[in-house]
Scaffold this active site. Structure first.
Site, PDB file in Angstrom:
ATOM      1  CG  ASP A  51      -0.098   2.295  -0.688  1.00 34.18           C
ATOM      2  OD1 ASP A  51      -1.115   1.798  -0.535  1.00 34.18           O
ATOM      3  OD2 ASP A  51       0.893   2.588   0.291  1.00 34.18           O
ATOM      4  CG  HIS A  55      -1.766   1.410   3.113  1.00 35.22           C
ATOM      5  ND1 HIS A  55      -1.232   1.374   2.609  1.00 35.22           N
ATOM      6  CD2 HIS A  55      -2.088   0.798   3.740  1.00 35.22           C
ATOM      7  CE1 HIS A  55       0.319   0.706   2.876  1.00 35.22           C
ATOM      8  NE2 HIS A  55      -1.155  -0.078   3.713  1.00 35.22           N
ATOM      9  CB  SER A  71       1.768   0.353   5.239  1.00 37.81           C
ATOM     10  OG  SER A  71       1.873  -1.590   5.129  1.00 37.81           O
TER      11      SER A  71
END
Ligand SMILES: *[C@@H]1O[C@H](CO)[C@@H](O)[C@H](O)[C@H]1NC(C)=O
Ligand SMILES: *[C@@H]1O[C@H](CO)[C@@H](O)[C@H](O)[C@H]1NC(C)=O
Ligand SMILES: *[C@@H]1O[C@H](CO)[C@@H](O)[C@H](O)[C@H]1NC(C)=O
Ligand SMILES: *[C@@H]1O[C@H](CO)[C@@H](O)[C@H](O)[C@H]1NC(C)=O
Length: 765
Positions: A139, A212, A541
């Protein structure tokens, strides 16, 4: 469609600048290629494979350097080459393929209670077993100071761990601990394409400057953090799915995207380092498996016993919008929780509407004038509230109605604020329907559905002095129905292999609270100076790491289970109906969803622990699947890094891959000989493995659909021993239906204690 087009535009720009930056104007443009080498057939003249790779490269380019060499998920290297050099290299002996690098994008807590994990401490003992499992997350990195990475109470790092903690900008070896056992970053492909990283903007290290990666990694394995919330919303104890599992972070995504050569290098390392689960909330386009970097990496991870869990994509509700569909990947779509963040709009005409918002600041003291952005801008798409598009004199002191789409939802609130507006109402267009996604807006705001938006605009256009007020409703729990399939969640049918149902299942992916970076505020916008330890965001996600963490719990409880067995347990125990018997709804349509939306259904971790039977699959099974696709030996080698020759005397069927679900494409009468009224037949074979107590299982096929006859042989299977395998066959006899018709059913094996369910999705093409 709009969203996907925008992504395409952004990608094209990226590729353009990629060719421009690194090279001088006169030299031919270079791009990054991944070169797959046939290592097992290395010419005898070379002492080792690195020397051979180097010699192959030098024979076509004396200036090119290798970005990475790959040693576990495939054998080969990546480098920058001109088109001419590629042609020369392809002619060298032992080159399996020369693939241009693809660029991928990110698929942008009450969850444990919602999933029933809290009630079942006994079923999921938070023991040393879970702490032996290592989850690798590819990520944007992570923010190591978050309490969610606290290692209190954890024993020594598992002895199987072979990874490391790489130091770099704002990240040193003390950033890792017994929770975060490893951290690496991969930027060579990114920098080769776009030039050196600007260290004032992003850290060349595992540190997360985006948010994220902190969010996905804490969702999967975050430690227990009491009193967590985003600005007071969703307050409570935050915890990941597998709070005792260890984390290894692989930073592959940077401010301008995730590059294939970096992703492959990270997967290569993760396998060598000894992770048990790989979690990737990253996706790109769909291509054949011999051209798909993530699929290749995932195959070889699977072959090492590593489950690879990926996001299904956010391109819904269009059909065939999936990413990450290889059958050796677990593909996760998104549903909602039973939690909401209501915001109430009251118009001057007395009408009230409910929307959502995560704005926690000072609220409006009463009604203020209301305007439509499309009437307050001199840009042709003024309704979308693009940066700088609102005319200040028309919006000052007013609530501005902006349409969703085109730019980020939170950004619109900043545009309104900067133009002097005092509130925003975000209205869904037809594309978004009634789906509401909450954001941490910068001023009093409410996101509302399409129907309410239409009424509100009618009021604005007909009333000489329209007004409105917005009030926040805090956090609401117990919202029904829940879950519902998120509108953005990517949908089937599977465009590449219509006989394999994807997504595999859904998990929570809407308004999820989890850890956040300290580098940017909750909206991720430059002008947002707020700092939060937790943020609420949405996407597949977010659903993917839920399944990755649950897979870690299953791996801990059943160490001998293969990745296919773990996925099977998650799928065959998933639910498709609410307690009242109604099928899970689709927020995009407002009616029942189908297996093309939710796969096997919504994950049910408690039931997954004891599934009774599993549909297992071995490397050999997947190789036979590639034979059924008529792949050549070279294509199989590129896809799997293995030598395998299909037996030309054997008939291989895609329908026989031992998958826990059934997708059955049927021909329409017009597309086959036989004419109207003809029926077509499809036969699927499956094998069940007993992972529970001995017993006799009876099959039950749900609600027979009139156009399809479904026969199962045999109808009863008796298992005496653990690990025993029994096969059965399903025959589908379908009448001809118009192209585009779909029909759904389900098949369930039950011994009275366990229920082993599979969805059936039939489509006439
Ligand atoms: C590592 O980083 C931490 C926090 O950022 C800092 O306190 C510590 O001094 C650093 N250690 C070394 C060896 O640089
Ligand atoms: C505002 O915009 C709507 C929709 O574009 C249009 O129908 C209406 O006439 C506009 N009103 C004014 C006052 O310009
Ligand atoms: C609108 O048009 C005027 C005059 O053409 C221009 O000066 C201005 O920058 C434009 N945008 C806004 C937000 O006023
Ligand atoms: C593979 O080839 C066989 C024989 O030509 C054909 O019947 C079959 O449909 C092909 N399968 C696929 C998936 O293309």
């Amino acid at each position: 469609m709009k969203l996907r087009l925008l992504h395409t535009v952004a990608l094209a720009l990226l590729l353009l600048s990629q060719n421009g930056v690194a090279e001088g104007t006169n030299k031919p443009a270079k791009t990054t290629y991944i070169i797959h080498m046939d290592k097992s057939n290395m010419p005898m003249t070379f002492a080792d494979h690195l020397e051979w790779y180097d010699s192959s490269l030098k024979s076509v380019s004396d200036r090119a350097d290798m970005l990475y060499t790959y040693n576990s998920v495939l054998h080969g290297f990546s480098t920058r080459l001109t088109a001419k050099e590629v042609e020369l290299l392809k002619k060298q002996p032992g080159i399996l393929s020369v693939m241009p690098e693809a660029i991928y994008e990110l698929h942008t807590t009450r969850t444990p209670e919602f999933l029933g994990l809290e009630k079942n401490k006994a079923l999921y003992p938070e023991s040393n077993l879970a702490s032996e499992v290592i989850v690798g997350v590819l990520d944007t990195g992570l923010w190591p100071e978050l309490k969610s990475y606290d290692d209190a109470g954890l024993g020594p790092v598992p002895s199987t761990w072979k990874g490391t903690c790489e130091v770099g900008k704002n990240f040193n070896s003390s950033s890792c601990n017994k929770k975060l056992v490893g951290a690496r970053f991969f930027s060579r492909g990114y920098e080769a394409a776009l030039g050196p990283i600007d260290e004032s903007k992003e850290s060349k290290s595992p540190r997360d400057d985006d948010g994220h990666g902190s969010h996905t990694s804490t969702t999967a394995v975050g430690s227990v953090v009491p009193e967590a919330s985003l600005l007071g919303f969703a307050s409570g104890t935050a915890r990941g799915m597998a709070t005792q599992a260890r984390l290894a972070i692989y930073k592959v995504c940077w401010l301008s995207g995730c590059f294939g050569s970096d992703i492959l290098a990270a997967m290569d390392k993760a396998v060598q380092d000894g992770v048990n689960i790989i979690s990737m909330s990253i996706g790109g386009g769909i291509t054949d498996y011999y051209r798909d970097t993530i699929s290749m990496g995932a195959f070889n991870a699977m072959a090492q016993g590593i489950l690879v869990s990926c996001s299904a994509g956010n391109a819904g509700p269009s059909s065939e919008s999936l990413a990450n569909i290889a059958p050796w990947i677990t593909t996760v779509g998104a549903g909602t929780l039973d939690r909401d963040f209501p915001a109430y709009v009251t118009l001057g005409n007395g009408k009230k509407y409910e929307g959502v918002s995560l704005y926690n600041g000072k609220s409006l003291s009463g009604p203020v004038p209301l305007v439509f952005a499309g009437n307050s801008s001199n840009s042709s798409s003024g309704e979308l509230c693009f940066t700088g598009s609102l005319v200040a004199s028309k919006v000052e002191g007013k609530i501005v109605v902006c349409d969703r789409g085109g730019n980020s939802r939170a950004q619109k609130s900043m545009v309104v604020k900067n133009a002097g507006g005092v509130g925003m109402i975000l209205t869904n267009t037809e594309y978004y329907g009634e789906e509401l996604v909450a954001d941490a807006y910068l001023l009093p705001s409410a996101a509302i559905g399409q129907k309410a938006g239409i009424e509100m605009k009618k009021y604005i256009f007909s009333d000489p002095s329209p007004t409105a007020t917005i009030a926040s409703g805090g956090t609401e729990i117990g919202v029904q129905p829940s879950p519902v399939v998120a509108s953005f969640s990517s949908r089937g049918p599977n465009p590449l292999n219509p006989q394999i149902l994807k997504p595999d299942l859904i998990a929570p992916g809407v308004n999820i609270l989890a850890g956040w970076t300290g580098a940017v505020g909750p909206t991720g916008l430059d002008g947002d100076k707020r700092h939060v330890n937790f943020n609420i965001i949405s996407g597949t996600s977010m659903s993917c790491p839920h399944v990755s963490g649950l897979a870690a719990l299953l791996k801990a409880a059943h160490q001998e289970w293969s990745p296919a067995a773990i996925r099977s347990a998650l799928m065959t125990t998933a639910y498709t109906k609410y307690p009242n018997g109604k099928t899970i709804e689709d927020v995009a349509t407002g009616i029942s969803s189908t297996p093309f939306d939710y796969g096997a259904g919504h994950v049910n971790p408690t039931a997954a622990l004891d599934p009774g039977l599993v549909y297992d699959a071995t490397v050999e099974d997947y190789l036979r699947f590639l034979c059924a696709l008529n792949y050549t030996s070279a294509q199989i080698k590129s896809s799997t890094n293995r030598d395998y020759t299909c037996d030309s005397t054997k008939k291989y069927n895609v329908e026989d891959l031992n998958y826990p679900s059934f997708a059955v494409p049927m021909e329409t009468a017009s597309s086959k000989a036989g004419g109207a009224g003809a029926s077509s037949t499809a036969k699927y074979t499956r094998t069940l493995t007993n992972v529970g107590s001995p017993g006799t299982y009876e099959v039950e096929v749900s609600s027979q659909i009139p156009s399809v006859k479904i026969l199962v042989e045999p109808e009863s299977l008796t298992f005496s021993n653990m690990g025993e395998k029994k096969s059965y066959r399903v025959t589908f006899i379908a009448s001809s239906m118009p192209s585009g018709t779909t029909s759904f059913a389900s098949l369930k094996w039950s011994d009275g204690k366990h229920s082993v369910g599979s969805p059936i999705a039939i489509s006439w093409t």
